[in-house]
Write an enzyme that holds these catalytic residues in place. Sequence first.
Site, PDB file in Angstrom:
ATOM      1  N   TRP A  49      81.777  73.298  59.734  1.00 11.37           N
ATOM      2  CA  TRP A  49      80.737  73.245  58.708  1.00 11.37           C
ATOM      3  C   TRP A  49      80.689  71.851  58.080  1.00 11.37           C
ATOM      4  O   TRP A  49      81.639  71.096  58.164  1.00 11.37           O
ATOM      5  CB  TRP A  49      80.930  74.331  57.651  1.00 11.37           C
ATOM      6  CG  TRP A  49      82.194  74.312  56.840  1.00 11.37           C
ATOM      7  CD1 TRP A  49      83.391  74.883  57.176  1.00 11.37           C
ATOM      8  CD2 TRP A  49      82.385  73.748  55.530  1.00 11.37           C
ATOM      9  NE1 TRP A  49      84.311  74.702  56.165  1.00 11.37           N
ATOM     10  CE2 TRP A  49      83.718  74.018  55.145  1.00 11.37           C
ATOM     11  CE3 TRP A  49      81.552  73.055  54.648  1.00 11.37           C
ATOM     12  CZ2 TRP A  49      84.246  73.588  53.912  1.00 11.37           C
ATOM     13  CZ3 TRP A  49      82.071  72.646  53.429  1.00 11.37           C
ATOM     14  CH2 TRP A  49      83.395  72.920  53.072  1.00 11.37           C
ATOM     15  N   TYR A  82      78.173  84.711  50.022  1.00 10.88           N
ATOM     16  CA  TYR A  82      77.066  83.792  49.802  1.00 10.88           C
ATOM     17  C   TYR A  82      76.001  84.497  48.954  1.00 10.88           C
ATOM     18  O   TYR A  82      75.468  85.543  49.347  1.00 10.88           O
ATOM     19  CB  TYR A  82      76.447  83.324  51.117  1.00 10.88           C
ATOM     20  CG  TYR A  82      77.342  82.477  51.993  1.00 10.88           C
ATOM     21  CD1 TYR A  82      78.535  81.934  51.514  1.00 10.88           C
ATOM     22  CD2 TYR A  82      77.000  82.209  53.312  1.00 10.88           C
ATOM     23  CE1 TYR A  82      79.348  81.156  52.320  1.00 10.88           C
ATOM     24  CE2 TYR A  82      77.799  81.420  54.130  1.00 10.88           C
ATOM     25  CZ  TYR A  82      78.984  80.906  53.626  1.00 10.88           C
ATOM     26  OH  TYR A  82      79.799  80.134  54.437  1.00 10.88           O
ATOM     27  N   ARG A 104      70.997  67.645  47.398  1.00 19.55           N
ATOM     28  CA  ARG A 104      72.154  68.505  47.135  1.00 19.55           C
ATOM     29  C   ARG A 104      73.030  67.946  46.009  1.00 19.55           C
ATOM     30  O   ARG A 104      73.661  68.683  45.282  1.00 19.55           O
ATOM     31  CB  ARG A 104      72.977  68.664  48.423  1.00 19.55           C
ATOM     32  CG  ARG A 104      74.163  69.588  48.285  1.00 19.55           C
ATOM     33  CD  ARG A 104      74.725  69.990  49.631  1.00 19.55           C
ATOM     34  NE  ARG A 104      73.778  70.813  50.367  1.00 19.55           N
ATOM     35  CZ  ARG A 104      74.035  71.337  51.562  1.00 19.55           C
ATOM     36  NH1 ARG A 104      75.181  71.106  52.152  1.00 19.55           N
ATOM     37  NH2 ARG A 104      73.131  72.087  52.171  1.00 19.55           N
ATOM     38  N   ASP A 128      75.501  82.029  61.222  1.00 18.91           N
ATOM     39  CA  ASP A 128      76.724  82.179  60.430  1.00 18.91           C
ATOM     40  C   ASP A 128      76.383  82.449  58.975  1.00 18.91           C
ATOM     41  O   ASP A 128      75.546  81.759  58.385  1.00 18.91           O
ATOM     42  CB  ASP A 128      77.574  80.906  60.526  1.00 18.91           C
ATOM     43  CG  ASP A 128      78.849  81.022  59.704  1.00 18.91           C
ATOM     44  OD1 ASP A 128      79.800  81.655  60.176  1.00 18.91           O
ATOM     45  OD2 ASP A 128      78.876  80.481  58.577  1.00 18.91           O
TER      46      ASP A 128
END
Length: 337
Positions: A206, A55, A229, A50
């Site tokens: 997701w 992006y 992150r 995906d």
Amino acid sequence: MVQHRYLGNSGFKISEITYGNWLTHASQVENEAAIATVHKALDLGITSFDTSDNYANTAAESVLGEALKGQRRESLEIFTKVYWPTGPMGPNDHGLSRKHILESINGSLKRLGTDYVDVYQAHRFDYETPLEETFQAFADVVRQGKALYIGTSEWTAEQLRDGHALAKSYGIQLISNQPQYSALWRVIEGKVIPASEELGISQIVWSPMAQGVLSGKYLPGQPVPEGSRATDDAGGATFIKRFLADDVLEAVQRLKPIAEGAGLTMPQLAIAWVLANPNVSAAIVGASRPEQLEDTVKASGAALDPAAKAAVDEALAGVAITDPQKTYESSPKARLT
């Protein structure tokens, strides 16, 4: 090896662990490492990939295309999306107009190095374009052989109903929705999933690990780990903030004995939990290093028994976000150009 599930009311199967390259390819990870990670995914039995044209402003599609070069196309399932601004982000470089859809699919195919994508997804709902225009364009994309199926991302129950009806009237199949879903973010359960079950649409979800929080690596009262992150101001930090409150992190720590009792790691438990929902066809996972996938793919086929699932729900009661009204906040009411 990774197991496969049908997507929506179709005969099309995808790998229940799907590899996604949001925030990694052409951004957090050097191209050589990204390509190695995709090859590891293939070795582990992941066949579904995906991505999206926005992006890294189209660059992530190019990296994925390079990584999949030389693979048997018929053995892969490739998904991409259209909606968010791309390129110079001009007035028509955004949304779900006919112009943007038809131009965007051509760009995506070129970058991915393929003649078609398996699922072409509306990345959000476009309030500024008539839905009829959007689905006429999607129907043309399908009839031209540039996409096999149509999907959506973060659409409400009502939007899915309207889109499904138009797709049917144009002779194409709307078979999937791609929402955020995890044991901590359950907003689709109230309205989106019941509507999807009725319509023959399934979810490709997701952030099944809630941006990594369900891995257990973020500890209450402690600084976030360096390089995680939560320290990435380029995108990850914004999305993870809602899950970093101490009461949430304390609740997540209560999942450790549940995972151990099920013979799973914390990430595997998080993915197995979402895959226990019969309306979920796949959980999208990302990775910055090949070895990260070796752990997460073991969630495939790890049937979570009802007692373990109930224990997860009890541990996160009071901190999991369940309000179905949150599904109405995902799509901007105006384009962001």
